[in-house]
Every structure is written in C-alpha cells, then in structure tokens.
Design a protein around this motif. Structure first.
Motif, mmCIF file in Angstrom:
data_model
loop_
_atom_site.group_PDB
_atom_site.id
_atom_site.type_symbol
_atom_site.label_atom_id
_atom_site.label_comp_id
_atom_site.label_asym_id
_atom_site.label_seq_id
_atom_site.Cartn_x
_atom_site.Cartn_y
_atom_site.Cartn_z
ATOM 1 N N UNK A 1 -14.917 6.034 -2.449
ATOM 2 C CA UNK A 1 -14.297 7.001 -1.547
ATOM 3 C C UNK A 1 -13.394 6.362 -0.497
ATOM 4 N N UNK A 2 -13.178 5.050 -0.574
ATOM 5 C CA UNK A 2 -12.340 4.344 0.395
ATOM 6 C C UNK A 2 -10.878 4.746 0.182
ATOM 7 N N UNK A 3 -10.183 5.079 1.279
ATOM 8 C CA UNK A 3 -8.773 5.445 1.208
ATOM 9 C C UNK A 3 -7.946 4.496 2.070
ATOM 10 N N UNK A 4 -6.643 4.579 1.932
ATOM 11 C CA UNK A 4 -5.729 3.761 2.721
ATOM 12 C C UNK A 4 -5.964 4.002 4.214
ATOM 13 N N UNK A 5 -6.297 5.215 4.596
ATOM 14 C CA UNK A 5 -6.554 5.530 6.011
ATOM 15 C C UNK A 5 -7.799 4.810 6.532
ATOM 16 N N UNK A 6 -8.675 4.358 5.641
ATOM 17 C CA UNK A 6 -9.918 3.697 6.048
ATOM 18 C C UNK A 6 -9.756 2.201 6.283
ATOM 19 N N UNK A 7 -8.619 1.622 5.893
ATOM 20 C CA UNK A 7 -8.451 0.171 6.022
ATOM 21 C C UNK A 7 -7.328 -0.143 7.003
ATOM 22 N N UNK A 8 -7.337 -1.358 7.526
ATOM 23 C CA UNK A 8 -6.315 -1.787 8.483
ATOM 24 C C UNK A 8 -5.406 -2.864 7.918
ATOM 25 N N UNK A 9 -5.801 -3.494 6.820
ATOM 26 C CA UNK A 9 -5.005 -4.566 6.232
ATOM 27 C C UNK A 9 -5.368 -4.787 4.770
ATOM 28 N N UNK A 10 -4.420 -5.404 4.072
ATOM 29 C CA UNK A 10 -4.595 -5.857 2.692
ATOM 30 C C UNK A 10 -4.155 -7.308 2.693
ATOM 31 N N UNK A 11 -4.945 -8.200 2.079
ATOM 32 C CA UNK A 11 -4.617 -9.619 2.150
ATOM 33 C C UNK A 11 -5.022 -10.359 0.880
ATOM 34 N N UNK A 12 -4.336 -11.484 0.655
ATOM 35 C CA UNK A 12 -4.767 -12.452 -0.349
ATOM 36 C C UNK A 12 -5.495 -13.532 0.426
ATOM 37 N N UNK A 13 -6.742 -13.800 0.031
ATOM 38 C CA UNK A 13 -7.637 -14.669 0.796
ATOM 39 C C UNK A 13 -8.139 -15.803 -0.081
ATOM 40 N N UNK A 14 -8.084 -17.030 0.441
ATOM 41 C CA UNK A 14 -8.572 -18.209 -0.275
ATOM 42 C C UNK A 14 -9.861 -18.669 0.401
ATOM 43 N N UNK A 15 -10.969 -18.487 -0.257
ATOM 44 C CA UNK A 15 -12.273 -18.822 0.318
ATOM 45 C C UNK A 15 -12.477 -20.334 0.459
ATOM 46 N N UNK A 16 -11.872 -21.131 -0.414
ATOM 47 C CA UNK A 16 -12.117 -22.574 -0.401
ATOM 48 C C UNK A 16 -11.053 -23.374 0.350
ATOM 49 N N UNK A 17 -9.986 -22.727 0.801
ATOM 50 C CA UNK A 17 -8.936 -23.450 1.530
ATOM 51 C C UNK A 17 -9.452 -23.882 2.899
ATOM 52 N N UNK A 18 -9.201 -25.125 3.257
ATOM 53 C CA UNK A 18 -9.666 -25.653 4.544
ATOM 54 C C UNK A 18 -8.907 -25.017 5.705
ATOM 55 N N UNK A 19 -7.622 -24.816 5.542
ATOM 56 C CA UNK A 19 -6.797 -24.182 6.560
ATOM 57 C C UNK A 19 -6.080 -23.008 5.924
ATOM 58 N N UNK A 20 -5.725 -22.037 6.733
ATOM 59 C CA UNK A 20 -4.944 -20.920 6.229
ATOM 60 C C UNK A 20 -5.625 -20.137 5.137
ATOM 61 N N UNK A 21 -6.842 -19.721 5.382
ATOM 62 C CA UNK A 21 -7.565 -18.961 4.360
ATOM 63 C C UNK A 21 -6.862 -17.649 4.008
ATOM 64 N N UNK A 22 -6.207 -17.037 5.000
ATOM 65 C CA UNK A 22 -5.416 -15.839 4.717
ATOM 66 C C UNK A 22 -4.061 -16.326 4.224
ATOM 67 N N UNK A 23 -3.812 -16.137 2.933
ATOM 68 C CA UNK A 23 -2.595 -16.625 2.304
ATOM 69 C C UNK A 23 -1.417 -15.731 2.657
ATOM 70 N N UNK A 24 -1.599 -14.413 2.545
ATOM 71 C CA UNK A 24 -0.582 -13.432 2.926
ATOM 72 C C UNK A 24 -1.263 -12.103 3.182
ATOM 73 N N UNK A 25 -0.622 -11.261 4.020
ATOM 74 C CA UNK A 25 -1.231 -9.990 4.377
ATOM 75 C C UNK A 25 -0.185 -8.971 4.799
ATOM 76 N N UNK A 26 -0.613 -7.695 4.805
ATOM 77 C CA UNK A 26 0.142 -6.597 5.410
ATOM 78 C C UNK A 26 -0.840 -5.800 6.252
ATOM 79 N N UNK A 27 -0.312 -5.203 7.317
ATOM 80 C CA UNK A 27 -1.118 -4.347 8.178
ATOM 81 C C UNK A 27 -0.800 -2.900 7.852
#
Length: 178
Positions: free
Chosen positions: A146-172
């Motif tokens: 039941x999750x909708x676009x109105x329920x979220x604040x961002x969409x992102x590509x996330x790297x769990x194992x990256x030491x720095x910059x875990x958020x690779x790219x995002x939109x708000x």
C-alpha cells in the motif's frame, strides 16, 4: 491544476500554527514559515504558482501535490555523489518509477531504496525496491503493498559495502520534480 508549471520553495513547519498567515519574507527564515514552538522542521505545504494567472499562488500539501499529477511524467536527473554514477527518473503514477540512462561503476553491490528518514540511508523504515543490475540502463521500480509516492521522501541507489558515499545517487520527492 494541469496548468500549473512553476513552484516555489516549500513552506516548512512541524505542525499547523497560527503564524502561517504571516508574510514569509518577514519571518527571517528565507521564505520558510517556522513553528516557533518546535525546533523540528518538516514540509507542511508547497507554494505553487499558476504561470497563466500571475499572483495566483496557493499552498498544496505533499499528498495533494502528488494527487494533482504535477510531479508525474517529468524526467529529472538523479543527484549523483560520484562521477561513476548517473541516471534519470520519472514518476509514472502513484506507485511506480521509470529509470533511464542508468550507470554505476562503483566498488560494491548496490540496491534501490525508498524512505522518509533523513539523511538518506538504510533504516528500519526504508523499503528495498530492487538490487542494482550492472549493465542495465533502464529499469522500472514499483513501491510494495500500500506504499505510495506520497508516503516516501526520497528514492536512492545505495551501496551497503562502500566505505564512503554509500548513497550513490538520489532524488527527493516531490522537491526534485517541481
């Protein structure tokens, strides 16, 4: 609402407050209306303008803005935190995204996530949408249940194992689409 094209900065507040009718330029907050009783800020409404009717600014809640369709079918560039990543995203409807021009040549595996908690990251309320597939330049993502676009604040590509910059790219959402 289909004639609105231009939007202004969001009006921020943590709750409804009688000061919302105060001229925002006189609040000393750079056009943001703040609730004096609380230090936490959250977007309460977005000030929207109708280009065809100057001076007809009005406030919309995030939910009303999304329901209006104003953010649908607009292709926007994702903010990349590395030169090795990039792509565009389009909100197709209340539950799905179309991603194009995708590229990521980072050191670790990544996943598409959506959520509400800031800063962008992997939290207990974050929704994992799909794993990154190397070489795939186009992808469709759907929000679960039941999750909708109105329920979220961002969409992102996330790297769990990256030491720095875990958020690779995002939109708000909806800010990047206004």
């Amino acid at each position: 609402l289909s004639t609105q094209r231009k939007t202004h900065e969001p009006v921020k507040s943590s709750s409804l407050h009688s000061d919302l009718n105060v001229d925002a330029s006189k609040t000393g907050t750079g056009g943001l209306v703040k609730n004096k009783d609380d230090d936490q800020d959250g977007v309460l409404a977005y000030l929207v303008s109708d280009e065809g009717n100057p001076g007809s600014d009005f406030l919309l809640t995030k939910s009303a803005l999304i329901q209006s369709g104003l953010v649908f079918n607009k292709v926007v560039r994702m903010s990349a935190n590395t030169v090795d990543a990039g792509g565009q995203v389009e909100i197709l409807d209340n539950r799905s995204f179309h991603l194009t021009g995708l590229r990521y040549a980072g050191p670790g595996p990544a996943m598409w996530i959506a959520g509400t908690t800031f800063p962008v990251g992997l939290y207990s309320d974050t929704v994992v949408l799909a794993s990154w597939t190397p070489g795939v330049e186009e992808e469709y993502l759907a929000l679960p249940g039941q999750v909708t676009v109105a329920d979220i604040s961002w969409l992102a590509l996330y790297c769990r194992t990256c030491a720095q910059g875990r958020v690779v790219m995002q939109v708000y959402i909806p800010e990047t689409f206004l």
